[in-house]
Design a protein around this motif. Structure first.
Motif, short mmCIF file in Angstrom:
data_model
loop_
_atom_site.label_atom_id
_atom_site.label_comp_id
_atom_site.label_asym_id
_atom_site.label_seq_id
_atom_site.Cartn_x
_atom_site.Cartn_y
_atom_site.Cartn_z
N ALA A 150 0.90 -1.16 -0.14
CA ALA A 150 0.17 0.02 -0.11
C ALA A 150 0.62 1.40 -0.05
N GLU A 151 2.06 1.16 0.71
CA GLU A 151 2.97 2.34 0.84
C GLU A 151 3.27 2.78 -0.62
N ASP A 152 3.59 1.84 -1.55
CA ASP A 152 4.26 1.93 -2.96
C ASP A 152 3.23 2.19 -3.74
N ASP A 153 2.19 1.64 -3.40
CA ASP A 153 0.96 2.10 -4.54
C ASP A 153 0.20 3.29 -4.29
N HIS A 154 0.46 3.63 -3.05
CA HIS A 154 -0.75 4.85 -2.79
C HIS A 154 0.17 5.81 -1.71
N GLY B 283 -13.71 -2.61 -8.25
CA GLY B 283 -12.79 -3.84 -8.31
C GLY B 283 -11.94 -4.02 -7.18
N GLU B 284 -11.61 -2.86 -6.25
CA GLU B 284 -10.30 -3.02 -5.61
C GLU B 284 -10.81 -2.11 -4.19
N SER B 285 -10.04 -2.60 -3.16
CA SER B 285 -10.16 -1.71 -1.91
C SER B 285 -8.88 -2.13 -1.06
N TRP B 286 -8.41 -1.14 -0.59
CA TRP B 286 -7.05 -1.35 0.34
C TRP B 286 -7.22 -0.20 1.69
N THR B 287 -6.53 -0.77 2.43
CA THR B 287 -6.54 0.02 3.88
C THR B 287 -5.29 0.44 4.18
N LEU B 288 -5.07 1.62 4.54
CA LEU B 288 -3.83 2.20 5.31
C LEU B 288 -3.97 2.45 6.71
N SER B 289 -3.16 2.20 7.49
CA SER B 289 -3.10 2.61 9.05
C SER B 289 -2.26 3.32 9.45
N ALA B 290 -2.10 4.47 10.32
CA ALA B 290 -1.12 4.95 10.71
C ALA B 290 -1.19 5.22 12.27
N GLY B 291 -0.26 5.23 13.17
CA GLY B 291 -0.62 5.22 14.76
C GLY B 291 -1.13 3.88 15.22
N THR B 292 -1.82 3.82 16.37
CA THR B 292 -2.35 2.74 16.95
C THR B 292 -3.91 2.81 17.40
N GLY B 293 -4.63 1.76 17.29
CA GLY B 293 -5.89 1.75 17.82
C GLY B 293 -5.95 1.66 19.33
N THR B 294 -4.75 1.33 19.90
CA THR B 294 -4.75 1.12 21.49
C THR B 294 -3.75 1.72 21.85
N ILE B 295 -3.70 2.73 22.74
CA ILE B 295 -2.33 3.59 23.19
C ILE B 295 -1.37 2.43 24.16
N ASN B 296 -0.19 2.70 23.99
CA ASN B 296 0.91 1.98 24.79
C ASN B 296 1.09 0.67 24.02
N SER B 297 0.69 0.50 22.62
CA SER B 297 0.84 -0.83 21.92
C SER B 297 0.99 -0.21 20.47
N ASP C 171 -9.76 13.68 -0.18
CA ASP C 171 -9.56 14.29 -1.60
C ASP C 171 -8.47 13.63 -2.32
N THR C 172 -7.44 13.32 -1.64
CA THR C 172 -6.21 12.54 -2.28
C THR C 172 -6.64 11.25 -2.56
N ALA C 173 -7.38 10.53 -1.42
CA ALA C 173 -7.62 9.00 -1.88
C ALA C 173 -8.47 8.92 -3.07
N LEU C 174 -9.68 9.88 -3.17
CA LEU C 174 -10.67 9.68 -4.12
C LEU C 174 -10.16 10.21 -5.65
N CYS C 175 -9.28 11.10 -5.47
CA CYS C 175 -8.78 11.55 -6.73
C CYS C 175 -7.40 11.01 -7.10
N GLU C 176 -7.00 9.78 -6.67
CA GLU C 176 -6.08 9.01 -7.00
C GLU C 176 -6.11 8.71 -8.54
N ASP C 177 -4.92 8.90 -9.53
CA ASP C 177 -5.19 8.51 -10.82
C ASP C 177 -6.18 9.04 -11.62
N ALA C 178 -6.63 10.25 -11.27
CA ALA C 178 -7.93 10.74 -11.86
C ALA C 178 -7.61 11.17 -13.34
N ALA C 179 -6.23 11.43 -13.64
CA ALA C 179 -6.19 11.75 -14.91
C ALA C 179 -6.03 10.61 -15.85
N GLN C 180 -5.72 9.27 -15.36
CA GLN C 180 -5.60 8.47 -16.00
C GLN C 180 -7.20 7.78 -16.26
#
Length: 385
Positions: A33-37, A63-77, A374-383
């Protein structure tokens, strides 16, 4: 009317680092995901740096979905937020409530342009309010002149019932008593939870069911949303797996988090009580915009917007946003103790749903959230153009 169930095809294909997960359908291309998005991942990190302990986005296109996450869903972990974890979706509940009302319009049980007093005599009265002058449409669109009201446990609530739950009629009365009308009916846009408390009472009056049951039977179950819940009064638990919600504050690199204490979801009811996941919310809004939830006339009414900001309009329980790439997206945001979220979808199949696990009352990262979506929804908009 809901036409058919939708089946999600999400499949975990790998975790590329401790703070990032990739979920994709079989049609998605390989790679991390880091490379593609990269642009979306950078926008996510910028959002999370001004938001809660963690943040995640579930996005993609046909036809595709992907998920990115930053930080943590539980503190101190080190626990990234996943797209199948439950969280309180706040005001995204309003779209579900609006759907039920528009279904009832189709059934001939209510008219959008009739005064609310025709159906709920004596409910919208007092403190300068007159329900004979405020229509059902105006309540759905926040244009009835009702002042803003946001409940807060222990501070801004009506008297609870002996079991600690809150009644919808009491919430309506408390909201109306909190402030007199902000404008004449139809004269302007003022976002208020009180509008959707009133609509919750209307749903109960017209269906003979508690609003949580009406939404469940009319929307959640027919769409097959397995991780979406409209909790009944008294049901305080968040289903597992769950994103932990926090109170907190940030001052530059300094931050402090404390877990959100339990509260009864009936305090938010038809304005904001529901629980869901990034995946389920994506499924719901995609089905809605695709015409699979409402009749063509019902969806057309929902999408009649009033401009509230440049390139931003609000319809009947749904918002419209023109993105930087010229694409129009539909959806709703949500904010409730411990969570800030938003889901937006486009008619050409693009989608993005975001959550962070804290809600800031002061300086919320609204600009960063907009940039991320906006960034996610407009990815590859030109193509794609």
């Amino acid at each position: 009317m809901i036409k058919r169930n939708r089946t999600k095809l999400s499949l975990v294909i790998g975790a590329v680092c401790a703070t990032m997960l990739t979920l994709a359908t079989p049609a998605a291309h390989a790679g991390t995901a880091e490379d593609d998005h990269t642009a979306t991942f950078a926008a996510l990190k910028a959002f999370q740096a001004s938001a809660g302990p963690g943040a995640a986005i579930h996005a993609g296109g046909p036809g595709e979905s992907w998920t990115l996450s930053a930080g943590t869903g539980t503190i101190n972990s080190n626990r990234p937020i996943r797209s199948d974890e439950h969280f309180r979706m706040g005001s995204q509940t309003k779209t579900f409530t609006a759907v039920v009302l528009l279904q009832l319009v189709d059934e001939g049980k209510v008219s959008l342009d009739a005064p609310i007093a025709d159906y709920l005599p004596g409910v919208v009265t007092g403190n300068g309010y007159d329900g004979t002058r405020i229509t059902v449409r105006q309540l759905l669109q926040h244009t009835g002149g009702i002042a803003a009201y946001t409940p807060y446990p222990g501070l801004s609530t009506p008297q609870p019932n002996p079991d600690g739950t809150f009644g919808l009629t009491a919430l309506v009365r408390h909201g109306l008593n909190s402030s007199p009308p902000i404008a004449e009916p139809g004269a302007g846009f003022t976002y208020s939870n009180t509008n959707y408390y009133i609509l919750g009472v209307l749903v109960e009056e017209l269906t003979g069911q508690p609003v949580h049951q009406a939404v469940t039977e009319r929307v959640i179950e027919p769409l097959g949303l397995p991780h979406t819940v409209f909790p009944a009064p008294g049901e305080r638990a968040l289903p597992a797996p769950a994103v932990n919600g926090y109170h907190g504050a940030r001052l530059g690199p300094i931050y402090l988090w404390t877990p959100v204490t339990s509260y009864d979801p009936s305090l938010f009811s038809s304005a904001g009580a529901m629980i869901s996941t990034l995946e389920d919310l994506t499924t719901f809004y995609q089905a809605l915009v695709a015409g699979e939830v409402l009749s063509p006339s019902g969806l057309a009414e929902m999408q009649k917007v009033r401009e509230v900001d440049p390139k931003v309009g609000f319809g009947l329980g749904i918002g419209r946003k023109e993105l930087s790439c010229g694409i129009v997206a539909w959806g709703h945001s949500g904010g409730v103790l411990g969570y800030m979220s938003q889901t937006m979808v486009t008619e050409n199949g693009r989608h993005a749903s975001v959550v962070t696990n804290a809600l800031f009352q002061i300086n919320p990262p609204a600009d960063q959230l907009h940039q991320l979506l906006d960034t996610a929804l407009c990815e590859d908009a030109a193509q794609r153009s």
